[in-house]
Design an enzyme around this catalytic site. Sequence first.
Site, PDB file in Angstrom:
ATOM      1  N   GLY A 131       3.290   8.568   2.433  1.00  0.00           N
ATOM      2  CA  GLY A 131       2.897   9.185   1.161  1.00  0.00           C
ATOM      3  C   GLY A 131       3.156  10.680   1.123  1.00  0.00           C
TER       4      GLY A 131
ATOM      5  N   ARG B  91       7.463   3.875   3.178  1.00  0.00           N
ATOM      6  CA  ARG B  91       6.434   3.466   4.131  1.00  0.00           C
ATOM      7  C   ARG B  91       6.964   2.503   5.193  1.00  0.00           C
ATOM      8  NH1 ARG B  91       1.412   5.308   2.745  1.00  0.00           N
ATOM      9  NH2 ARG B  91       1.221   6.008   0.593  1.00  0.00           N
TER      10      ARG B  91
ATOM     11  N   ASP C  58       0.205   6.886  11.688  1.00  0.00           N
ATOM     12  CA  ASP C  58       1.080   5.739  11.943  1.00  0.00           C
ATOM     13  C   ASP C  58       2.497   6.175  12.297  1.00  0.00           C
ATOM     14  OD1 ASP C  58      -0.534   3.591  11.746  1.00  0.00           O
ATOM     15  OD2 ASP C  58       0.238   2.869   9.816  1.00  0.00           O
TER      16      ASP C  58
ATOM     17  N   LYS D 211       1.392  15.200   9.054  1.00  0.00           N
ATOM     18  CA  LYS D 211       1.290  15.227   7.597  1.00  0.00           C
ATOM     19  C   LYS D 211       0.260  14.236   7.102  1.00  0.00           C
ATOM     20  CE  LYS D 211       2.508  12.099   5.457  1.00  0.00           C
ATOM     21  NZ  LYS D 211       3.029  10.842   4.914  1.00  0.00           N
ATOM     22  N   THR D 212      -0.641  14.622   6.255  1.00  0.00           N
ATOM     23  CA  THR D 212      -1.458  13.730   5.422  1.00  0.00           C
ATOM     24  C   THR D 212      -2.477  14.534   4.645  1.00  0.00           C
ATOM     25  OG1 THR D 212      -3.168  12.046   5.317  1.00  0.00           O
ATOM     26  CG2 THR D 212      -2.926  13.114   7.414  1.00  0.00           C
TER      27      THR D 212
ATOM     28  N   ASP E   5      -5.069  13.395   3.479  1.00  0.00           N
ATOM     29  CA  ASP E   5      -6.406  12.861   3.768  1.00  0.00           C
ATOM     30  C   ASP E   5      -7.149  13.646   4.845  1.00  0.00           C
ATOM     31  OD1 ASP E   5      -5.758  10.994   1.913  1.00  0.00           O
ATOM     32  OD2 ASP E   5      -5.590   9.312   3.313  1.00  0.00           O
TER      33      ASP E   5
END
Lengths: 544, 544
Positions: free
Chosen positions: A79, A143, A174, A200-201, A203
């Site tokens: 994402g 993904r 992941d 990276k994220t 969240d």
Amino acid sequence: MISPLQDARLNYRPVPPAIFRNINNIEVSLGEQTSASSDSEALRDLFPQTFGQPIATFSLAEKQVDIHPLNVGVVLSGGQAPGGHNVIAGLFDALKTMNPDNVLYGFLNGPDGIIKNNTIKISEKFLAPYRNQGGFDMIGSSRTKIESPEQFEASKKAVTDLNLDGIVIIGGDDSNTNAAMLTEYFKSEGVATSVVGVPKTIDGDLKNEYIEASFGFDTACKVYSELVGNIARDSMSAKKYTFFIRLMGRSASHITLECALQTHPNVTIIGEEIAEKNSTLADITSEIVDVLCRRANAGKNYGVILVPEGLIEFIPEFRTLIDELNDILASTEDDIPNKISYVSRKMGPKALACFKTIPEEIQKQLLFDRDPHGNVQVSRIETEKLLIATVKKELAKRKKDGTFSGKFNAQSSFFGYEGRSGLPSNFDSTYCYSLGYTAATLVRSGLSGYMSCIRNLAKSSSEWEAMGIPITMMMDMEHRQGSSKPVIRKALVDLKGRIFESFKESRNSWAIDDTYRYPGPIQFFGDNAVTNISTISLGLESAQ
Amino acid sequence: MISPLQDARLNYRPVPPAIFRNINNIEVSLGEQTSASSDSEALRDLFPQTFGQPIATFSLAEKQVDIHPLNVGVVLSGGQAPGGHNVIAGLFDALKTMNPDNVLYGFLNGPDGIIKNNTIKISEKFLAPYRNQGGFDMIGSSRTKIESPEQFEASKKAVTDLNLDGIVIIGGDDSNTNAAMLTEYFKSEGVATSVVGVPKTIDGDLKNEYIEASFGFDTACKVYSELVGNIARDSMSAKKYTFFIRLMGRSASHITLECALQTHPNVTIIGEEIAEKNSTLADITSEIVDVLCRRANAGKNYGVILVPEGLIEFIPEFRTLIDELNDILASTEDDIPNKISYVSRKMGPKALACFKTIPEEIQKQLLFDRDPHGNVQVSRIETEKLLIATVKKELAKRKKDGTFSGKFNAQSSFFGYEGRSGLPSNFDSTYCYSLGYTAATLVRSGLSGYMSCIRNLAKSSSEWEAMGIPITMMMDMEHRQGSSKPVIRKALVDLKGRIFESFKESRNSWAIDDTYRYPGPIQFFGDNAVTNISTISLGLESAQ
């Protein structure tokens, strides 16, 4: 036809850590052998070539290091997160500064681009319009995971055909786990290509002793906080709505916690606390209703309530329900009549009790919105509307009891996609650019299986410290349904940590007093205080 | 504990039109008698004391005008719009510059504060934290209208008790109509208090030959455009979602049109065009599906679609349906079983045909979410979800036909409340501040029944021209259900105007080419181009 701000951002020049001013004098020092956070034995067996690699630190040598030409590939995985383009820009600028003959390839549309060897050679002209801009559209993302033997082999073929010295994988937990596995595979196959990951994220759940923050978290939280603050101000102005706002972040509640610290809502639900307390939906409903009743007694029939996207999965009774539903639905036709009563008859008593507390609209979301594997799509569930329904019911009850005499008008919002591709803040622009420089340095040093890492992020960027951390060091084994696999465990909100503690100290006063805080939109120009400070979470964790 | 940006904004100093540098030398000139846009006879009968008042322009006199002490009241009426606090700040600063003994009262919680004579005396200390800040929370607001003889009388008592020279009403078309009626009433009762209106509404529908823009439209459109742009970038990065975004604006589609010009979405539905073409829901669905099919043929299974909040009311068949439903529901118990089939049997064939095209979830919203008068709550209808449902169905049909072979994954958003109370842009901060100065000047001149007006808004603020426009001049009569009443008619999108023309010229290329534009967050500091330019709509309308 770009906007004036897009244009202005093209001219922003991130200042990477001071050491990169002399990138060709950077010498890499390797520390002692490392281990893993747990399951070292199992991980050593799985990563015989790469387990235990030392931490790589950078220092300046008197004379230039070897600057032989390099071919490097870069891929965006998963994402979107604000700043992805700047990792590529930093990587490109670092490579070209090292040696103008260095070549950077972008793999197109994520890991599929590796498998299909679908690339574009990145030039300054191609890159220029994406500097300091949001999105992942420069080279796209996906993904796809590189998992099967055929995919591994195709990856080997691609990096060999392109004669790559390194491949930089920009992704979350992941994707970085995948990077570690690719490293191991390349080493065992005698492929010399270095693999370097970049954290990276939005969240914020890729975080540990070494990684202070994943990129994108800063910008996304700021975009959401602006909106939550605006809504809080609206709530307090009109004095007639209670806003239920769901924020992105499925596995962990970092975003919700940061936005709470930024805006001081009346109630904030943190998934990790719900799980620890073993709370039910009824408990959460009561907690909210208690606050609304106290507010109503103070003449306040309005308010703001924050909920993390992943809340449902943190509620133990819902986990049971969802697991049972997945089993039942796997053997059920999609269009059988009276599906709700059909599945109700098949459920165990605990799941059924939970199912019955849910309004019909949400029951249908559970039964009909299923993913390609037939599973319930938890992320599609409108938790904020579920809570509005349960709160409404409970308030009606209390009205009868005489314990609530206020008014309740609810509005709901979900903020997610608008934060993933926003214009990266100065912090994320600079952090990402620096991560790109770090990745280039690790590749040049021939290090493989490392994550690009920058520390001291609460300081000004020239004081940041760049280094490489072996990915296996951040891993442990996940044991689930009889099988186990290596993972970088997602960092959950630490209920004993400073961030949550700070929230806990304040939330009671936020509940009743209207101490809303309005962060406003991200600013790129002007005083340091309004442009360059990162999240409150980072500040609290970095405080000595 | 305010945010750094809130703090920085407290120090912003709006520059009002140059004439206000010598506010005590401003002389007011009155032009010729005015008329109304239509129904002059009827309006003259309704406003015998005030109809036909001349336009008031300002110029500088050699010597100071009379600066006898003034008592002024101010009230916020209706929904929030960014900049409301600055109207009050401008009014306060102008009054105190005229004469430090001038007094400003804030009526608390909207027109209710007038009726109950509930005020607060505004001091610099009280006002300071609200300078250049969003929201209406300084003195609150409400939607109460002063309509009944008792309410008029209470208003008279309040302004007489407070010995007010003037009352400034900050509101939209309704509130300004109300201001005109209050003026007439005061004059007929021999009350000397001037009534001055200020044009407020984020929807942009209070606009005419004199009023170039209502305040708040600029900021709200910028907040929404940031989000739409971010989502467009996300859509183009992940390449898997079609986003249906509903934007606030019930009576007119100005916000949606401005956001389209800012972001270049693939499809934009403009309510006024739907009404003119007499389009059905099926027509709108086809229009969207046609674009999605062409995009799918180009390999693009993603996109962005903008829809105005009030769309349903622009669709003629829905108007019929809603009117019939209101009648049927008025005589129906709320909890009768099988309500959907019950009301279906009672409908006429046209309404029934429309009702049948709607998915069940939306049917229920129509039947169960009713306002206190028992009417369907059109603003509660999730039009974006309605369209997702109809588009999905039509795409499935075309898939069978073989005319669509793409993928369709939809996401929906509604942006409304997050724009109404945002930090006002430099434009809105300055515009509102100047409107406050203008209102003070009109009150000092003893003019009543005027709207505060600023022209040449596309120029820099020191070149703006301040004046007063008689409210009756903007009015006509609304004839509905046998009765007629005076109104300031809401300005709809002009389908022959420059703004819509500009949109029409571009929308075909936006449909297929991905020419998304990303406005980014509102900037307060830095170059003029990124901080001070107002909407594209205003620019187009002002162009010579």
